[in-house]
Structure formats: structure tokens, C-alpha cells
Design an enzyme around this catalytic site. Structure first.
Site, short mmCIF file in Angstrom:
data_model
loop_
_atom_site.label_atom_id
_atom_site.label_comp_id
_atom_site.label_asym_id
_atom_site.label_seq_id
_atom_site.Cartn_x
_atom_site.Cartn_y
_atom_site.Cartn_z
N LYS A 149 35.85 36.49 32.37
CA LYS A 149 35.89 35.98 30.99
C LYS A 149 34.53 36.23 30.37
O LYS A 149 33.51 35.86 30.95
CB LYS A 149 36.23 34.49 30.99
CG LYS A 149 37.66 34.22 31.47
CD LYS A 149 38.22 32.98 30.84
CE LYS A 149 39.71 32.85 31.14
NZ LYS A 149 40.56 33.19 30.03
N ASP A 179 38.09 39.63 29.69
CA ASP A 179 38.88 38.88 28.72
C ASP A 179 37.93 38.23 27.72
O ASP A 179 37.16 37.35 28.08
CB ASP A 179 39.71 37.81 29.45
CG ASP A 179 40.58 37.00 28.50
OD1 ASP A 179 40.59 37.28 27.29
OD2 ASP A 179 41.26 36.06 28.98
N GLU A 205 41.05 42.13 27.39
CA GLU A 205 42.05 41.29 26.74
C GLU A 205 41.52 40.76 25.42
O GLU A 205 40.38 40.31 25.34
CB GLU A 205 42.40 40.08 27.63
CG GLU A 205 43.12 40.43 28.91
CD GLU A 205 43.43 39.19 29.74
OE1 GLU A 205 43.76 38.14 29.15
OE2 GLU A 205 43.35 39.28 30.98
N ASP A 230 46.94 39.28 24.24
CA ASP A 230 47.21 38.04 24.95
C ASP A 230 47.60 36.97 23.93
O ASP A 230 48.79 36.75 23.65
CB ASP A 230 45.98 37.65 25.77
CG ASP A 230 46.15 36.35 26.55
OD1 ASP A 230 47.23 35.75 26.46
OD2 ASP A 230 45.21 35.93 27.23
N LYS A 257 52.22 35.17 29.45
CA LYS A 257 52.05 33.82 29.99
C LYS A 257 53.31 33.03 29.64
O LYS A 257 53.47 32.58 28.51
CB LYS A 257 50.81 33.16 29.38
CG LYS A 257 49.53 33.84 29.81
CD LYS A 257 48.32 33.26 29.13
CE LYS A 257 47.05 33.90 29.70
NZ LYS A 257 45.88 33.71 28.85
#
Length: 347
Positions: A149, A179, A205, A230, A257
């Protein structure tokens, strides 16, 4: 059949950083179906501030589902269109209730313990030293795909961090995914993507905030680094709108997700469209407890994909539900001889 719901607060082992802030707890809700000794359980994995169904009437809708559980599955799901996490919780609970074993929703070699799913190692945002420690730990555990991240600390420090990995490991040895959780500005995104692409990354992402469709389309067209959508998928309910989004943006990948996009059904709709337009995809958990993670893992296994999936979140909490799920090396597996610790929830 009687339906009830219950709130549960998951506690992180250590504060976990994202570009939206630091998480110490995670709220989740369970739908429990009972008829005599038979039961089913599903998790409504809402993510506050991110889920489209983070609304004041969330609990009221859960109550409505439990009071109207006599309705058909189709009627219930239709009423829950704008509540994707409750859709998924209900799908899960019904499959659990109907299954021979309430936690083997989609029986397969995976649930028999005969096969496993490759996953990426997740690195949380934090101070440079902490991120280095996490990376070292994941490499020692045997991960060959790592997701970091980014967007919380200084960009130059993040570049240096990625460079330090690339000095030790080539792209064939370690696959790196990043991400940004929408952290880049539209004006600076392309320049930052150029810098990141020099590090032989797999993908990034959500480089910019969702909702800027033309800007994102332009980025995907000119990017030197594959882009995965995402947050962009959240709140897109109809198949028509989903197709329109993919046609407009034309991303290289999408990330799915189930708790955020309408469970098994919503995820399958995105997969079908992605494959129609030759867009890559992978499935990721969204900080659910082991109950939700179990359902996502079993669904993912049925897709028979060899790409590492984002299913390594089960060890984040001090009070997760005891389960047969285990991460060994860079794989998640189900050990059928292990037990589920759900007694306190089912009371």
C-alpha cells in the site's frame, strides 16, 4: 427457519495504515439462520467510509432481511441491490444453511484440503522501517508476490523502498503490486506511474480517486504500468452500468471484493464482463473475519485461476473466528480436520 443478526468488532493486532487513515478495529455483522439444530451463517463485511452501503439505515435493512427471510432469495436480493455487503452476507448464510457442512459452501478439492490457492503477501503503510520489516518477513515466509500500500508516506521514500527490493530481487523472483487507494492527483498521476514503471512492477491499483472516468480512461490508455480498478467498481449496480464503465475506462485489470460489489452474483457479473473485454482480474478479501474470508476463498477456488489472489487477511486480528483456514508459505488452504470456533456467535 428463523433469522437473526449480530454485530461483531474485530481488533487489529497492530494499527494498520491505509491512505484513508489508520485502522485499529473493524466492525462486521453476521446473519444467522436456524431451524432446530440446522444453522447457516453469513458475514456482512461493511467497510465504513468505503462501502456504498455505509448508510444510517444499514442495521434497519439487516433487521428487514431477518423479518422477511420467508421471501424468496430473488426477492430478498432484489431489495438489497444498494446493500452489497448484506447481499453477500445473505448469499453466504443461505448457502451455509443448505450445505451438508455449514462452512463448506462450495465443496471442492480446496475444502477437502487437497488443493490450495496462491496469494500475495500484504504490506501495510507505515514508517519506512516498519514497511521494510514487513517486506523482509513476507520474503522469509516464502511469498513470491507482494502487494504494498502506497500513498501515505513521502513518494520519494516509497520509490526508495521499492528500489531496495528490486536491487535484491528481479521481477521474475518477486512480483510487486502496489495499491495507491486513489492517493495520486490527476495532474501528477502519469508522471508517478512513469517513475513506478521503471521498477518492473506488476500493476498499480486505483492510482486516482474513483469517479473520474475520463481521466482514468486517459491514464489507462497512456500508462506505462498496468492499472487495476478497485474502488472504481463500488456502487455500480446494474450489468449495463458495469459494462459501460469497462468500455469507457478499458483498464488492464479489475480487483473484485465480493463484500463491496454484491457477493457471489455481483462478482461473477464483473468476471463475465472482464473476460468479454479481455481484462485481467483477481479477487481480494476486504478485511472480513474468517467467516467471510472462507466464503471468498471457496468461491475463488472454483474460478481455477493461477494468479495470486488477495486472501491473506485472516491473521490481522486478535479476536478473529477460529477456523480451518491457514496460510502456509504463499498459499491459503483449508484444513478440514480443524474446527470452527463459532459458539459465541451462534448463542
Amino acid at each position: 427457519m428463523k433469522a437473526t443478526y449480530k454485530k461483531y468488532i474485530l481488533n487489529f493486532k497492530r494499527p494498520s495504515g491505509t491512505s484513508r487513515g489508520v485502522l485499529t478495529t473493524k466492525e462486521t455483522w453476521f446473519i444467522i439462520l436456524k431451524d432446530g439444530e440446522q444453522f447457516g451463517i453469513g458475514e456482512c463485511g461493511i467497510l465504513r467510509t468505503l462501502s456504498i452501503d455505509d448508510r444510517p439505515d444499514y442495521e434497519e435493512k439487516l433487521k428487514w432481511v431477518c423479518e422477511n427471510i420467508h421471501l424468496s432469495k430473488e426477492e430478498l436480493l432484489a431489495e438489497l441491490t444498494e446493500f452489497p455487503s448484506i447481499q453477500f452476507g445473505l448469499e453466504m448464510a443461505l448457502k451455509s444453511f443448505e450445505a451438508i457442512h455449514p462452512f463448506q459452501l462450495l465443496p471442492s478439492k480446496f475444502t477437502k484440503g487437497e488443493d490450495k490457492i496462491p496469494i500475495n503477501g500484504l504490506i501495510w503503510m507505515g514508517e519506512e522501517k516498519f514497511m521494510h520489516e514487513q517486506i523482509q518477513q513476507k520474503l522469509e515466509q516464502g511469498f513470491s508476490c507482494i502487494k504494498l500500500k502506497i500513498g501515505a508516506i513521502d513518494f520519494e521514500k516509497e520509490i526508495a523502498l521499492l528500489q531496495s527490493i528490486r536491487k535484491k530481487y528481479t521481477a521474475t523472483q518477486i512480483e510487486l503490486r502496489v495499491d495507491a487507494n486513489g492517493a495520486f492527483s490527476a495532474e501528477q498521476a502519469l508522471e508517478k506511474l512513469q517513475r513506478l514503471s521503471e521498477l518492473n512492477l506488476h500493476s498499480i491499483e486505483q492510482p486516482i480517486k474513483q469517479g473520474q472516468h475520463q481521466v482514468m480512461a486517459n491514464l489507462c490508455q497512456h500508462t506505462p504500468l498496468p492499472i487495476a480498478l478497485d474502488e472504481e467498481l463500488i456502487g455500480v449496480f446494474s450489468v449495463t452500468k458495469k459494462e459501460e464503465l469497462l468500455q469507457t475506462i478499458q483498464p488492464q485489470y479489475i480487483i473484485l471484493k465480493p463484500s463491496l460489489i454484491g457477493g457471489f452474483r455481483g462478482t461473477q457479473e464483473w468476471i463475465d464482463l472482464a473476460e468479454k473485454y479481455n481484462i485481467g482480474w483477481w479477487i481480494t478479501s476486504a478485511l472480513e473475519s474468517n467467516i467471510g474470508l472462507n466464503a471468498i476463498a471457496q468461491f475463488t477456488y472454483t474460478k481455477q485461476t493461477n494468479m495470486p489472489q488477495g486472501l491473506g487477511t485472516g491473521s490481522l486480528y486478535t479476536n478473529n473466528i477460529e477456523s480451518p483456514l491457514a496460510v502456509k508459505g504463499e498459499f491459503i488452504q483449508y484444513i478440514p480436520t480443524e474446527i470452527w470456533g463459532v459458539h459465541s456467535i451462534l448463542k
